[in-house]
Motif scaffolding. Sequence first.
Motif, PDB file in Angstrom:
ATOM      1  N   VAL A 139     -57.139 102.377 -31.973  1.00 35.05           N
ATOM      2  CA  VAL A 139     -56.135 101.617 -31.223  1.00 35.05           C
ATOM      3  C   VAL A 139     -54.823 102.386 -31.123  1.00 35.05           C
ATOM      4  N   LEU A 142     -54.763  94.666 -33.439  1.00 28.85           N
ATOM      5  CA  LEU A 142     -54.757  93.783 -32.275  1.00 28.85           C
ATOM      6  C   LEU A 142     -55.284  92.380 -32.545  1.00 28.85           C
ATOM      7  N   PHE A 150     -59.141  93.768 -26.072  1.00 30.95           N
ATOM      8  CA  PHE A 150     -59.958  93.768 -27.289  1.00 30.95           C
ATOM      9  C   PHE A 150     -60.484  92.366 -27.604  1.00 30.95           C
ATOM     10  N   MET A 180     -53.486  95.304 -24.352  1.00 22.47           N
ATOM     11  CA  MET A 180     -54.580  95.863 -25.158  1.00 22.47           C
ATOM     12  C   MET A 180     -55.227  94.781 -26.016  1.00 22.47           C
ATOM     13  N   ASN A 232     -60.053  93.812 -35.106  1.00 27.01           N
ATOM     14  CA  ASN A 232     -59.219  94.992 -35.307  1.00 27.01           C
ATOM     15  C   ASN A 232     -57.947  94.623 -36.050  1.00 27.01           C
TER      16      ASN A 232
END
Length: 189
Positions: free
Chosen positions: A146, A18, A183, A179, A15
């Motif tokens: 996200v 992240l 992830f 987070m 991502n």
Amino acid sequence: MDLINLFITGLLTENVILYKFLGICPFIGTSNKEKNAVYMGLSVTLVTTLSSIITYLLYHYVLIPTKSEYLVTIIFILVISALVQILELVLKKLFPIIHKTLGLYLPLITTNCAVLGVTLLNINNNYNFLEVLTFSIASSLGFTLVIYIFSTIRERIDKCDVPDRFKGVPIALITAFIMALIFKRFTLS
């Protein structure tokens, strides 16, 4: 099957926010409300996808044949800037509420390193056109996912009793860290 893996990679496992830590400014700045996050995510999705298509074509059909690959960064930034300006004009004319909601953060898409990062990753990874399209859409949808999840958490935190020292950005950064850890689980075998 490779396109499905590439889509999941762009969306979750790598991502842009992240994993690659790109696009942090709009991530923190526009994620205070769900509506803002969705508008920013959709705007970034549109700009990222269109700029990836245009930069792919420019790179392969203009820069490589003229041996001008060294201009890649400046050309890509110009393409992204032009697309953001067009998007801003369209939103101002057709969707003034969205334009007003995004405010200062709309022009900041131009300097959003997530958009430039995706276009450069497409070239650096030597993706073909279909892979460019897949990765660009997946990465920008991952950005949207996200930022939306983060906005829902921030709205909930705003209603909670948070110690004064942690209110605002500190608790937001702690939440983003958690987070990122969650992830990260998508990358483990």
